[in-house]
Design an enzyme around this catalytic site. Sequence first.
Site, PDB file in Angstrom:
ATOM      1  N   ALA A  65       0.874  -1.170   0.000  1.00 56.94           N
ATOM      2  CA  ALA A  65       0.000   0.000   0.000  1.00 56.94           C
ATOM      3  C   ALA A  65       0.915   1.225   0.000  1.00 56.94           C
ATOM      4  O   ALA A  65       2.086   1.137   0.380  1.00 56.94           O
ATOM      5  CB  ALA A  65      -0.890  -0.011   1.226  1.00 56.94           C
ATOM      6  N   GLY A 108       0.667  -4.885   0.903  1.00 50.73           N
ATOM      7  CA  GLY A 108      -0.514  -4.931   0.034  1.00 50.73           C
ATOM      8  C   GLY A 108      -0.250  -5.614  -1.300  1.00 50.73           C
ATOM      9  O   GLY A 108      -1.173  -6.154  -1.913  1.00 50.73           O
ATOM     10  N   GLU A 111      -0.617  -9.177  -0.576  1.00 56.92           N
ATOM     11  CA  GLU A 111      -2.045  -9.385  -0.315  1.00 56.92           C
ATOM     12  C   GLU A 111      -2.850  -9.365  -1.614  1.00 56.92           C
ATOM     13  O   GLU A 111      -3.797 -10.128  -1.785  1.00 56.92           O
ATOM     14  CB  GLU A 111      -2.548  -8.317   0.665  1.00 56.92           C
ATOM     15  CG  GLU A 111      -1.924  -8.496   2.049  1.00 56.92           C
ATOM     16  CD  GLU A 111      -2.168  -7.313   2.972  1.00 56.92           C
ATOM     17  OE1 GLU A 111      -1.724  -6.185   2.634  1.00 56.92           O
ATOM     18  OE2 GLU A 111      -2.797  -7.497   4.019  1.00 56.92           O
ATOM     19  N   GLU A 131       4.701  -4.965   7.165  1.00 54.39           N
ATOM     20  CA  GLU A 131       3.979  -3.873   7.843  1.00 54.39           C
ATOM     21  C   GLU A 131       4.419  -3.660   9.283  1.00 54.39           C
ATOM     22  O   GLU A 131       4.355  -2.551   9.808  1.00 54.39           O
ATOM     23  CB  GLU A 131       2.468  -4.143   7.821  1.00 54.39           C
ATOM     24  CG  GLU A 131       1.820  -4.004   6.451  1.00 54.39           C
ATOM     25  CD  GLU A 131       1.791  -5.301   5.652  1.00 54.39           C
ATOM     26  OE1 GLU A 131       2.569  -6.238   5.972  1.00 54.39           O
ATOM     27  OE2 GLU A 131       1.001  -5.377   4.709  1.00 54.39           O
TER      28      GLU A 131
HETATM   29  C1  HXC Z   1       5.049   4.391  -1.213  1.00 52.28           C
HETATM   30  C2  HXC Z   1       6.944   3.419  -2.036  1.00 52.28           C
HETATM   31  C3  HXC Z   1       6.591   2.167  -1.467  1.00 52.28           C
HETATM   32  C4  HXC Z   1       5.353   2.107  -0.752  1.00 52.28           C
HETATM   33  C5  HXC Z   1       8.465   1.917  -2.480  1.00 52.28           C
HETATM   34  N1  HXC Z   1       8.117   3.212  -2.651  1.00 52.28           N
HETATM   35  N2  HXC Z   1       7.549   1.275  -1.762  1.00 52.28           N
HETATM   36  N3  HXC Z   1       6.176   4.500  -1.903  1.00 52.28           N
HETATM   37  N4  HXC Z   1       4.628   3.249  -0.647  1.00 52.28           N
HETATM   38  N5  HXC Z   1       4.906   0.965  -0.207  1.00 52.28           N
HETATM   39  C6  HXC Z   1       8.857   4.251  -3.388  1.00 52.28           C
HETATM   40  C7  HXC Z   1      10.074   4.728  -2.621  1.00 52.28           C
HETATM   41  O1  HXC Z   1       9.692   5.678  -1.674  1.00 52.28           O
HETATM   42  C8  HXC Z   1      10.904   5.296  -3.721  1.00 52.28           C
HETATM   43  O2  HXC Z   1      10.420   6.560  -4.118  1.00 52.28           O
HETATM   44  C9  HXC Z   1      10.632   4.362  -4.888  1.00 52.28           C
HETATM   45  O3  HXC Z   1       9.388   3.715  -4.575  1.00 52.28           O
HETATM   46  C10 HXC Z   1      11.685   3.302  -5.052  1.00 52.28           C
HETATM   47  O4  HXC Z   1      11.854   2.636  -3.815  1.00 52.28           O
HETATM   48  P1  HXC Z   1      13.275   2.492  -3.082  1.00 52.28           P
HETATM   49  O5  HXC Z   1      13.000   2.253  -1.643  1.00 52.28           O
HETATM   50  O6  HXC Z   1      14.169   3.620  -3.437  1.00 52.28           O
HETATM   51  O7  HXC Z   1      13.828   1.162  -3.766  1.00 52.28           O
HETATM   52  P2  HXC Z   1      14.795   0.067  -3.138  1.00 52.28           P
HETATM   53  O8  HXC Z   1      15.896   0.717  -2.348  1.00 52.28           O
HETATM   54  O9  HXC Z   1      15.139  -0.845  -4.268  1.00 52.28           O
HETATM   55  O10 HXC Z   1      13.910  -0.735  -2.058  1.00 52.28           O
HETATM   56  C11 HXC Z   1      12.778  -1.475  -2.504  1.00 52.28           C
HETATM   57  C12 HXC Z   1      11.934  -1.879  -1.296  1.00 52.28           C
HETATM   58  C13 HXC Z   1      11.553  -0.615  -0.477  1.00 52.28           C
HETATM   59  C14 HXC Z   1      12.685  -2.881  -0.400  1.00 52.28           C
HETATM   60  C15 HXC Z   1      10.658  -2.581  -1.847  1.00 52.28           C
HETATM   61  O11 HXC Z   1      11.021   0.370  -1.371  1.00 52.28           O
HETATM   62  C16 HXC Z   1      10.553  -0.850   0.580  1.00 52.28           C
HETATM   63  O12 HXC Z   1      10.847  -1.369   1.648  1.00 52.28           O
HETATM   64  N6  HXC Z   1       9.302  -0.425   0.352  1.00 52.28           N
HETATM   65  C17 HXC Z   1       8.237  -0.494   1.349  1.00 52.28           C
HETATM   66  C18 HXC Z   1       7.772  -1.919   1.507  1.00 52.28           C
HETATM   67  C19 HXC Z   1       6.660  -1.989   2.552  1.00 52.28           C
HETATM   68  O13 HXC Z   1       6.868  -1.674   3.728  1.00 52.28           O
HETATM   69  N7  HXC Z   1       5.481  -2.381   2.118  1.00 52.28           N
HETATM   70  C20 HXC Z   1       4.333  -2.480   3.016  1.00 52.28           C
HETATM   71  C21 HXC Z   1       3.576  -1.190   2.964  1.00 52.28           C
HETATM   72  S1  HXC Z   1       2.282  -1.161   4.137  1.00 52.28           S
HETATM   73  P3  HXC Z   1      11.206   7.938  -3.762  1.00 52.28           P
HETATM   74  O14 HXC Z   1      10.422   8.944  -4.533  1.00 52.28           O
HETATM   75  O15 HXC Z   1      11.086   8.083  -2.302  1.00 52.28           O
HETATM   76  O16 HXC Z   1      12.590   7.706  -4.231  1.00 52.28           O
HETATM   77  C22 HXC Z   1       1.074  -2.064   3.430  1.00 52.28           C
HETATM   78  C23 HXC Z   1      -0.179  -2.203   4.213  1.00 52.28           C
HETATM   79  C24 HXC Z   1      -1.158  -2.963   3.399  1.00 52.28           C
HETATM   80  O17 HXC Z   1       1.176  -2.566   2.369  1.00 52.28           O
HETATM   81  C25 HXC Z   1      -2.468  -3.028   4.025  1.00 52.28           C
HETATM   82  C26 HXC Z   1      -3.312  -1.833   3.830  1.00 52.28           C
HETATM   83  C27 HXC Z   1      -3.609  -1.170   5.111  1.00 52.28           C
END
Ligand code: HXC
Length: 257
Positions: A65, A108, A111, A131
């Site tokens: 998400a 997400g 999911e 998360e």
């Molecule tokens: C918003 C995101 C994002 C996310 C990545 N980006 N994941 N933006 N929401 N979930 C953005 C980054 O901010 C960045 O933009 C660009 O995408 C590239 O990501 P990087 O982090 O620079 O890439 P990398 O170093 O290769 O790392 C990849 C990654 C990391 C390991 C996947 O991005 C990451 O940990 N992402 C979050 C994963 C996560 O926690 N997902 C769960 C989300 S909560 P900018 O512009 O900043 O450079 C969820 C809840 C679901 O899903 C249920 C609903 C309530």
Amino acid sequence: TDYETILIEIRGRVGWITLNRPEALNALNSQVMADVVDAATRFDADDGIGAIVVTGSERAFAAGADIKEMESKSGLDMLMGDHFGGWARFAAVRTPVIAAVSGYALGGGCELAMMCDIILAADTAKFGQPEINLGVIPGMGGTQRLVRAVGYYKAAELVLTGRLMDASEAERAGLVSRVVPASELLEEAGRVADTIAAKSLPSLYAAKAAMDAALETTQAEGLRFERQAFAALFDTEDQKEGMAAFREKRAPAFGNH
Ligand code: HXC
């Protein structure tokens, strides 16, 4: 129809949805949800479509998400906004849906894959529910579908630590239907989708509904559901065609009726 965050295409009897927010690794913001749900419901309503493929990019199926969209929300915002309600409509699509996963399928994204019927993974795929690292928990079904997919102990380790697993671990755990080399992912997804889309839609709907019952009801209830659904298919022309084709040693030509 033009969408902001996805690309769509119809190839033969297969509807393709490609998540297309490369700048955010396909993070699922509200626009992505609206686009995916709209496209999937349209495909679902079209009898010319017998399977749907959802895919992302090579680098990411979806990294979760959209954290930046959620960050400032209050609990009340989350409750009142129904921010994830659309995904329930996606999960309710009757047409078989194949997730073709390459790269990150996190939070997400994982999911979303689990809302699909078949998960084909590139050998580069990484799955996880991170998360907990953000101070929250999975909110689009992860605590429910992952437990059902891989069992409590595997799910608990992933959900409580936030650890990611690679494609082969995910396959061993039962989350992934099959792993293929990354370069063959879309081709293979197309093959699986074409195979499914050539079947009779009423039988596909019935098969999905009956398997849903396996996850959502007792076995006795599920068996009753299966028996009814099985019987009902004998009123379709496709059942007569399928069995006649077997007897006549030819391929069946289903008409979805
Ligand atoms: C918003 C995101 C994002 C996310 C990545 N980006 N994941 N933006 N929401 N979930 C953005 C980054 O901010 C960045 O933009 C660009 O995408 C590239 O990501 P990087 O982090 O620079 O890439 P990398 O170093 O290769 O790392 C990849 C990654 C990391 C390991 C996947 O991005 C990451 O940990 N992402 C979050 C994963 C996560 O926690 N997902 C769960 C989300 S909560 P900018 O512009 O900043 O450079 C969820 C809840 C679901 O899903 C249920 C609903 C309530």
